[in-house]
Scaffold this motif. Structure first.
Motif, PDB file in Angstrom:
ATOM      1  N   ILE A   1      -4.121   7.827  20.619  1.00 19.15           N
ATOM      2  CA  ILE A   1      -3.699   6.751  19.720  1.00 19.15           C
ATOM      3  C   ILE A   1      -3.370   7.380  18.370  1.00 19.15           C
ATOM      4  CG2 ILE A   1      -4.422   4.686  18.435  1.00 19.15           C
ATOM      5  CD1 ILE A   1      -6.035   3.809  20.822  1.00 19.15           C
ATOM      6  N   ARG A   2      -2.174   7.100  17.860  1.00 18.64           N
ATOM      7  CA  ARG A   2      -1.818   7.544  16.508  1.00 18.64           C
ATOM      8  C   ARG A   2      -2.336   6.535  15.506  1.00 18.64           C
ATOM      9  NH1 ARG A   2       4.378   8.970  15.511  1.00 18.64           N
ATOM     10  NH2 ARG A   2       3.541   9.581  13.471  1.00 18.64           N
ATOM     11  N   ILE A   3      -2.949   7.019  14.452  1.00 17.72           N
ATOM     12  CA  ILE A   3      -3.442   6.137  13.394  1.00 17.72           C
ATOM     13  C   ILE A   3      -2.884   6.604  12.057  1.00 17.72           C
ATOM     14  CG2 ILE A   3      -5.547   5.522  14.639  1.00 17.72           C
ATOM     15  CD1 ILE A   3      -7.083   7.471  12.853  1.00 17.72           C
ATOM     16  N   MET A   4      -2.704   5.667  11.147  1.00 14.26           N
ATOM     17  CA  MET A   4      -2.252   6.010   9.800  1.00 14.26           C
ATOM     18  C   MET A   4      -3.142   5.265   8.808  1.00 14.26           C
ATOM     19  SD  MET A   4      -0.612   7.572   7.578  1.00 14.26           S
ATOM     20  CE  MET A   4       0.290   8.541   8.775  1.00 14.26           C
ATOM     21  N   PRO A   5      -4.276   5.893   8.430  1.00 14.41           N
ATOM     22  CA  PRO A   5      -5.100   5.329   7.358  1.00 14.41           C
ATOM     23  C   PRO A   5      -4.618   5.888   6.029  1.00 14.41           C
ATOM     24  CG  PRO A   5      -6.218   7.182   8.340  1.00 14.41           C
ATOM     25  CD  PRO A   5      -4.848   7.104   9.000  1.00 14.41           C
TER      26      PRO A   5
ATOM     27  N   GLY B   1       0.586   5.225   3.281  1.00 13.24           N
ATOM     28  CA  GLY B   1       0.006   6.564   3.323  1.00 13.24           C
ATOM     29  C   GLY B   1       0.146   7.288   1.997  1.00 13.24           C
ATOM     30  N   SER B   2       1.364   7.268   1.459  1.00 14.54           N
ATOM     31  CA  SER B   2       1.618   7.908   0.169  1.00 14.54           C
ATOM     32  C   SER B   2       1.341   6.979  -1.011  1.00 14.54           C
ATOM     33  CB  SER B   2       3.083   8.367   0.095  1.00 14.54           C
ATOM     34  OG  SER B   2       3.391   9.253   1.138  1.00 14.54           O
ATOM     35  N   GLY B   3       1.290   5.682  -0.741  1.00 16.13           N
ATOM     36  CA  GLY B   3       1.185   4.672  -1.795  1.00 16.13           C
ATOM     37  C   GLY B   3       0.074   4.874  -2.810  1.00 16.13           C
ATOM     38  N   PRO B   4      -1.135   5.283  -2.383  1.00 13.23           N
ATOM     39  CA  PRO B   4      -2.172   5.495  -3.393  1.00 13.23           C
ATOM     40  C   PRO B   4      -1.749   6.452  -4.498  1.00 13.23           C
ATOM     41  CG  PRO B   4      -3.174   5.429  -1.234  1.00 13.23           C
ATOM     42  CD  PRO B   4      -1.683   5.396  -1.012  1.00 13.23           C
ATOM     43  N   ALA B   5      -0.962   7.477  -4.156  1.00 15.06           N
ATOM     44  CA  ALA B   5      -0.509   8.418  -5.194  1.00 15.06           C
ATOM     45  C   ALA B   5       0.362   7.714  -6.220  1.00 15.06           C
ATOM     46  CB  ALA B   5       0.259   9.579  -4.553  1.00 15.06           C
TER      47      ALA B   5
ATOM     48  N   SER C   1      -4.753   0.588   7.111  1.00 18.07           N
ATOM     49  CA  SER C   1      -4.510   1.420   8.285  1.00 18.07           C
ATOM     50  C   SER C   1      -3.681   0.695   9.332  1.00 18.07           C
ATOM     51  CB  SER C   1      -5.844   1.829   8.931  1.00 18.07           C
ATOM     52  OG  SER C   1      -6.684   2.504   8.032  1.00 18.07           O
ATOM     53  N   VAL C   2      -2.923   1.471  10.092  1.00 18.22           N
ATOM     54  CA  VAL C   2      -2.209   0.953  11.257  1.00 18.22           C
ATOM     55  C   VAL C   2      -2.445   1.924  12.415  1.00 18.22           C
ATOM     56  CG1 VAL C   2      -0.424  -0.156   9.855  1.00 18.22           C
ATOM     57  CG2 VAL C   2      -0.045   2.164  10.726  1.00 18.22           C
ATOM     58  N   PHE C   3      -2.131   1.445  13.643  1.00 18.82           N
ATOM     59  CA  PHE C   3      -2.267   2.343  14.792  1.00 18.82           C
ATOM     60  C   PHE C   3      -1.223   2.025  15.849  1.00 18.82           C
ATOM     61  CE2 PHE C   3      -4.860  -1.285  16.034  1.00 18.82           C
ATOM     62  CZ  PHE C   3      -4.667  -1.398  17.406  1.00 18.82           C
ATOM     63  N   VAL C   4      -0.943   3.044  16.671  1.00 20.33           N
ATOM     64  CA  VAL C   4       0.033   2.968  17.763  1.00 20.33           C
ATOM     65  C   VAL C   4      -0.634   3.542  19.009  1.00 20.33           C
ATOM     66  CG1 VAL C   4       2.236   3.829  18.635  1.00 20.33           C
ATOM     67  CG2 VAL C   4       2.007   3.241  16.220  1.00 20.33           C
ATOM     68  N   THR C   5      -0.564   2.833  20.112  1.00 25.23           N
ATOM     69  CA  THR C   5      -1.225   3.296  21.323  1.00 25.23           C
ATOM     70  C   THR C   5      -0.319   4.199  22.148  1.00 25.23           C
ATOM     71  OG1 THR C   5      -0.512   1.310  22.494  1.00 25.23           O
ATOM     72  CG2 THR C   5      -2.695   1.270  21.493  1.00 25.23           C
ATOM     73  N   GLY C   6      -0.915   5.230  22.726  1.00 24.39           N
ATOM     74  CA  GLY C   6      -0.213   6.088  23.658  1.00 24.39           C
ATOM     75  C   GLY C   6      -0.188   5.483  25.047  1.00 24.39           C
TER      76      GLY C   6
END
Length: 278
Positions: free
Chosen positions: A121-125, A178-182, A136-141
């Protein structure tokens, strides 16, 4: 009955891995002695950061799979194939859930790099996982199960919000959240700098700027009102807010932010394309 503490391993022990580890501990899902991370031998800073929270730090990847229920892949895109080849070539039984935060490497590519029994599973926290406020979001394999989805949601919701999305959206999501906090840190710094320029003490300016951003974000999230409506509520005729907004428009503030998301998305797509051709 108390839930079983999760044994979580990190292939790569950088800042994002550290933020997630500390967030999971803070949420009560695990303890330091249930965590293990592999770090590059030259990266003693990351190794020591994991040791400081009671975790084990090693310099090879096979023990991560052997000693974990869930493995989080958190290396740079350029080295992911090398890192995972160590696992695949070891003939290790890897019938486990692998969560990947690696930018630009698809679930299909990850499944090819890992042993055939692995589930992906790909995750993007993002780094506010450290204070349990990640987006966070996620994508299932292809082989991920409903149980895998449930445990992924449990992990991600323990450190913030979590949504399942199509894989094609991950590049712009990386650019935004993902980059937004910066981008927001730069905004907070600029707000504080403006306050200091006009006479505020530096520490007070940072406290006010950070709380203002936090409060405004919570207003958008919790009231579900359109940001433009909330902006209008603050803007009195011929007032100071109207003057400040006019200056931002003159400087292309909105266009700059939109351009940042566009530029970051394009970079993510370049990384994705390079990963696919290797």
């Amino acid at each position: 009955m108390a839930s079983k503490l999760l044994k979580i391993g990190f292939i790569g022990g950088g800042k994002m891995a550290q933020a997630m580890a500390k967030g999971f501990i803070s949420a009560g899902l695990t303890k330091g002695d249930k965590l293990i991370a592999s770090c590059h031998p030259s990266d003693m800073v990351s190794a020591n950061a994991f040791k400081e929270i009671g975790a084990e730090a090693v310099f090879e990847n096979v023990p991560i799979v052997q000693n974990s229920d869930i493995v989080i892949i958190s290396v740079k895109p350029s080295v992911v194939s090398v890192a995972l080849s160590e696992i695949k070539s070891s003939n290790l039984e890897a019938d486990k859930l692998f969560l990947s935060i690696v930018m630009g490497v698809s679930t299909k590519a990850l499944e090819q790099l890992l042993p055939s029994s692995s589930r992906v599973i790909r995750i993007m926290p993002n780094t506010p996982a450290l204070v349990r406020n990640a987006a966070s979001v996620f994508v299932t394999g292809r082989k991920a199960t409903e149980a895998d989805v449930r445990i992924t949601k449990r992990l991600l919701e323990s450190v913030g919000t979590c949504e399942q999305v199509p894989e094609g959206l991950l590049d712009p999501i990386t650019a935004l959240s993902g980059s937004g906090p910066a981008y927001i840190y730069v905004l907070i710094e600029a707000l504080a700098d403006g306050g200091v320029k006009m006479g505020l003490p530096r520490d007070l300016a940072y406290r006010l700027a950070s709380q203002t951003v936090l409060g405004a974000a919570q207003m958008v999230r919790d009231t579900k009102a359109h940001p433009g409506v909330l902006k209008d509520d603050v803007t009195s005729p011929a007032g100071s807010t109207a003057a400040g907004l006019h200056f931002l428009e003159q400087q292309g503030f909105r266009a700059a932010v939109i351009g940042a998301i566009e530029s970051a998305t394009q970079r993510c797509r370049e990384v994705s394309k390079n990963a696919e051709t290797k």
